[in-house]
Design a protein around this motif. Sequence first.
Motif, PDB file in Angstrom:
ATOM      1  N   UNK A  53       0.089   9.301  -3.457  1.00 48.57           N
ATOM      2  CA  UNK A  53       1.020   9.144  -2.333  1.00 48.57           C
ATOM      3  C   UNK A  53       1.483   7.695  -2.270  1.00 48.57           C
ATOM      4  N   UNK A  54       2.789   7.522  -2.106  1.00 50.35           N
ATOM      5  CA  UNK A  54       3.356   6.181  -1.960  1.00 50.35           C
ATOM      6  C   UNK A  54       3.939   6.087  -0.552  1.00 50.35           C
ATOM      7  N   UNK A  55       3.375   5.225   0.264  1.00 47.81           N
ATOM      8  CA  UNK A  55       3.854   5.122   1.652  1.00 47.81           C
ATOM      9  C   UNK A  55       4.991   4.089   1.736  1.00 47.81           C
ATOM     10  N   UNK A  56       5.653   4.101   2.890  1.00 46.86           N
ATOM     11  CA  UNK A  56       6.692   3.082   3.115  1.00 46.86           C
ATOM     12  C   UNK A  56       6.078   1.689   3.066  1.00 46.86           C
ATOM     13  N   UNK A  57       4.833   1.575   3.534  1.00 51.60           N
ATOM     14  CA  UNK A  57       4.179   0.256   3.514  1.00 51.60           C
ATOM     15  C   UNK A  57       3.919  -0.196   2.076  1.00 51.60           C
ATOM     16  N   UNK A  58       3.607   0.755   1.198  1.00 51.75           N
ATOM     17  CA  UNK A  58       3.476   0.406  -0.229  1.00 51.75           C
ATOM     18  C   UNK A  58       4.807  -0.138  -0.746  1.00 51.75           C
ATOM     19  N   UNK A  59       5.905   0.510  -0.334  1.00 46.87           N
ATOM     20  CA  UNK A  59       7.228   0.088  -0.814  1.00 46.87           C
ATOM     21  C   UNK A  59       7.616  -1.279  -0.276  1.00 46.87           C
ATOM     22  N   UNK A  60       7.132  -1.591   0.935  1.00 52.67           N
ATOM     23  CA  UNK A  60       7.410  -2.929   1.514  1.00 52.67           C
ATOM     24  C   UNK A  60       6.916  -4.033   0.588  1.00 52.67           C
ATOM     25  N   UNK A  61       5.880  -3.697  -0.204  1.00 57.62           N
ATOM     26  CA  UNK A  61       5.323  -4.709  -1.126  1.00 57.62           C
ATOM     27  C   UNK A  61       6.062  -4.730  -2.461  1.00 57.62           C
TER      28      UNK A  61
END
Length: 337
Positions: free
Chosen positions: A20-28
């Motif tokens: 799972x890739x969360x939006x918070x992962x994408x923020x990084x």
Amino acid sequence: MSEQVYAAITAWGFSVPEKVLTNHDLERMVETSDEWIRTRTGIGERHVVSEGEFTSTLALAAARKALAQANLPAAELDLIIVCTATPDYPFPATACIVQEQLGATRATAFDLEAACSGFVYGLNVATQFIKTGAMKNILVIGAETLSRFVNWKDRTTCVLFADGAGAVLLQPSHEQSGILSFYSASSGEGAELIIERAGGSRYPANQPMPPQHDCYIHMAGQEVFKQAVRVMGDDSMEAIARAGLHPSQIDLFIPHQANVRIIEAMAKKFELPMAKFFVNIEYYGNTSAASIPIALCEAVEQGKLKPGALVCMAAFGAGITHGALVIRWNPGPFGEL
Ligand code: UT7
């Protein structure tokens, strides 16, 4: 009972990668924020494949669930259609890989490429084979690994697209079931609006590699948004009219999950509450041809589809391809035809 033959959806299943890739992962990874992604798209997280997982891996897992539910040996399948824009290879078809791995020794297998409209087109194609009496057991699978085709440095696309697969088994029935009406169309003049240029005959293998950016999905987001809102609404209206129904008679809309704001605009157009529209984009992102069958499986799981329900599915995608179906949700069991 009528003597007409319907193509009933008698079993179903879906599969998404574990990762799972969360939006918070994408923020990084890119300049974006959970707040922007949620408010502009409705997406909170998405599933993406890991090393060693392909479109066929997800398609196979979804197919196995549907066959297990139906208790149907794979050798009984007549046809496997994999609707995908992200196949394992340009050829052979991903459907042939699935056919071999399932052990569907009697089945014809081919891929259908209509991007995000793939499942709607595929269901329609499969239904024709059943209605003519040519075939009895057909698997229609929507399967994608879009994470393999997005530029993970391009925030305008990488936050949207994701991976997954959903499968349905179609079988003949004399009871009203499956597709009651459809409307579909294509507008090739919109080809540049959503495009991934590399991987086909325009970049011959014996010539220099295509520029890196041509290997990724490009989308004119705003224009696609505007067209999707108009067309998904119009197509649904047309399919509903062709079934001799009024939008208020539809129990559940299952639209392609591209953006929750597109779905909200449809609800507004129909003057219907959002409760009539199934939305699960928050957990899966845009899985293209897989989005409707995944949503269908979850709608059943959540008790939102009762036997006898009238369902309207609508999709819009690269091509441009688009279409809508009205379905009677009546999965049987039926006697042998
Ligand atoms: O499945 C096939 C069909 N596909 C669709 O139906 C998708 C349709 N399109 C959409 O869903 C939306 O157009 C998007 C979600 C792709 C974009 O949303 P939007 O509200 O149309 O945003 P926009 O493209 O107008 O961009 C607004 C701003 C821009 O910044 P400036 O120019 O105003 O400074 C973008 O650069 O938002 C910026 N932006 C972002 N900001 C943070 C674009 N992507 C992002 C991002 N994070 N991920």
